[in-house]
Structure formats: C-alpha cells, structure tokens
Design a protein around this motif. Structure first.
Motif, PDB file in Angstrom:
ATOM      1  N   LYS A 219     129.251 106.361  66.576  1.00  0.00           N
ATOM      2  CA  LYS A 219     129.283 105.662  67.856  1.00  0.00           C
ATOM      3  C   LYS A 219     130.671 105.717  68.484  1.00  0.00           C
ATOM      4  CE  LYS A 219     128.156 101.010  69.623  1.00  0.00           C
ATOM      5  NZ  LYS A 219     127.174 101.419  70.648  1.00  0.00           N
ATOM      6  N   THR A 220     130.733 106.027  69.783  1.00  0.00           N
ATOM      7  CA  THR A 220     132.017 106.070  70.488  1.00  0.00           C
ATOM      8  C   THR A 220     132.001 105.263  71.782  1.00  0.00           C
ATOM      9  OG1 THR A 220     131.389 108.098  71.675  1.00  0.00           O
ATOM     10  CG2 THR A 220     132.575 108.364  69.585  1.00  0.00           C
ATOM     11  N   GLU A 221     130.824 104.841  72.243  1.00  0.00           N
ATOM     12  CA  GLU A 221     130.697 104.073  73.473  1.00  0.00           C
ATOM     13  C   GLU A 221     129.764 102.894  73.233  1.00  0.00           C
ATOM     14  OE1 GLU A 221     132.139 104.445  76.405  1.00  0.00           O
ATOM     15  OE2 GLU A 221     133.060 106.423  76.247  1.00  0.00           O
ATOM     16  N   CYS A 222     130.010 101.791  73.939  1.00  0.00           N
ATOM     17  CA  CYS A 222     129.158 100.613  73.759  1.00  0.00           C
ATOM     18  C   CYS A 222     127.809 100.781  74.432  1.00  0.00           C
ATOM     19  CB  CYS A 222     129.851  99.364  74.293  1.00  0.00           C
ATOM     20  SG  CYS A 222     130.134  99.376  76.076  1.00  0.00           S
ATOM     21  N   GLY A 223     127.721 101.687  75.409  1.00  0.00           N
ATOM     22  CA  GLY A 223     126.466 101.914  76.102  1.00  0.00           C
ATOM     23  C   GLY A 223     126.513 101.607  77.579  1.00  0.00           C
ATOM     24  N   LEU A 224     127.530 100.892  78.022  1.00  0.00           N
ATOM     25  CA  LEU A 224     127.630 100.557  79.436  1.00  0.00           C
ATOM     26  C   LEU A 224     127.756 101.795  80.304  1.00  0.00           C
ATOM     27  CD1 LEU A 224     130.067  97.488  79.448  1.00  0.00           C
ATOM     28  CD2 LEU A 224     127.573  97.481  79.488  1.00  0.00           C
TER      29      LEU A 224
END
Length: 244
Positions: free
Chosen positions: A228-233
């Motif tokens: 994972k590298t981004e929270c999803g926003l």
C-alpha cells in the motif's frame, strides 16, 4: 427569436486548456485562477495538517482565508497533529476549516476495537477517510490537493489539473521540490509539525506511520511492510480495492 445558449466545457477540453495555460505557472497563480476564476464558491482544500500541509494552507490564506478546508478526523491521528492543526488555523487566520469524521455507527460495526488497520489497512482507510470525504465533497466542483511529484510512486507524473470521479483536482505544488518546500517554510517562518523533527517527513494516522526508512523517500514511513502506498483518496473510485 434566437436565444444564446451557454457553452458547457467538457472536462477533457477544460483540462487541456488549464494544463496548457498553467502548467508552468507558480503555485500562487494556479491557486488564484482556481479560486477566483474557475471555481468561485465551488472549491475546497482537503488537508491532513501533516508535515507539509502548512505550505498550501499559507498559500490559500493569502488568496482567501475563508476558503472551505476539509480535515478528516480519522480518530487515529497523532495527538501532535490535532494540536498542530489548531496552531496553524490560529496562525494563518483560517476561518473555513470543517472537521469531518467516519460514521460512528458504521465504525462500531466494522471496527469496534479500532484494530482494523492491523488486518486490512485498505478497509481501515476506506472506513475512516475515503467514505467520510465523499459526502463532504458534495456541492464542490473541484478540490485542491497538496501532492507533489517528488513524493514518488503514482505521483511522479502528476499534472497540475486532473479530473476524477466527476470532480476536478487542482495540484498547485505538483512541480515543487523538497528544497522549494523548505525555502517557503523558512521565508514565511511557518510552524513545522512537531513530528518532522523526529524523522517523520510524511504524517498520517499513528498506526501506519513511522519515521522514514529511506531519507530520499519521504513516504517510506507510510504503511511499512505493505504494498500500500496511498490511502485511497486519490485513487479513482473504479480502481480502489473492494473492502466491504
């Protein structure tokens, strides 16, 4: 009798126009164009009040200190972040900050012990960040982000203007380097997040944030040991993992 009809600019045409006009413009020029000309009354900034957030907040305060600013209180922030938020708001005279939070009923069902981050970080971010933001963005035609290309990963080819999930994104700092950030902070004598001095160049929720493992990668302390590298926003709705 003929009536003139308003020409509606398609997103792809608007993006081409804006990126063509403002690709090399300063962050201040990009912000003024976005706030005053392109989306008056329809623009917000989503801020984590993290390591570099004060730069964008300062730039915004110079144009419109009443601009709506959305802060997602995930319930997992470092206490230092919450104190820093109050300090920055007071220092810059920001009057439009709104705090949004996860749906408490949903949180009690899906994460009653606040340990979801251990077993499914994507689901935790979905619950605490992504889903609370979606209704908060209703009524806004565009939102500002503080992302920069030097952060690496999916951000390396970041344009100044984007369009995703039916809404524009404005990235005034896309071309800034770490040196640009440091110089701006120094010139404006802006307060730094207290965790920066402890080796945290990128700051999110406390369970998934550590001091940077690689000094050349400011986000190397986020979600350590995971892909994972981004929270999803900033991931297109259709590309987010299904979490529930």
């Amino acid at each position: 009798m003929a009536f003139e009809t308003e020409t509606i600019e398609e997103p792809k045409d608007r993006l081409a126009r804006l990126n063509g006009e403002l690709r090399q413009a300063s962050a201040q020029t990009v912000l003024r164009a976005a706030i005053i000309r392109e989306w008056p009354g329809q623009l917000t900034y989503v801020s984590s009040f993290g390591a570099e957030s004060v730069v964008m907040l300062s730039l915004i305060s110079e144009v419109d200190p009443s601009l709506p600013i959305l802060f997602i209180d995930t319930g997992m922030h470092f206490p230092q972040t919450l104190d820093y938020k109050d300090e920055v708001i007071d220092r810059l005279g920001l009057t439009g900050v709104r705090t949004i939070a996860p749906n408490e009923t949903e949180r009690k069902v899906l994460d009653p012990k606040n340990m979801l981050w251990k077993t499914d970080a994507d689901a935790c971010c979905g619950l605490r960040k992504v889903r609370p933001l979606e209704p908060a963005l209703e009524g806004f035609g565009a939102w500002i982000t503080g992302r920069k290309r030097f952060h690496g990963g999916a951000r390396m080819n970041l344009p100044v203007f984007e369009y995703a999930d039916g809404r524009y994104k404005v990235n005034p700092l896309a071309s800034w380097t770490q040196a640009d950030v440091d110089l701006y902070l120094e010139q404006r004598n802006l307060p730094r997040h207290p965790l920066v001095a402890q080796g945290y160049p990128s700051i999110g929720c406390w369970p998934c944030t550590q001091p940077a493992a690689d000094p050349n990668d400011p986000r190397s302390g986020r979600w350590v040991g995971r892909e994972k590298t981004e929270c999803g926003l900033h991931v297109d709705r259709n590309e987010r993992p299904r979490v529930f």
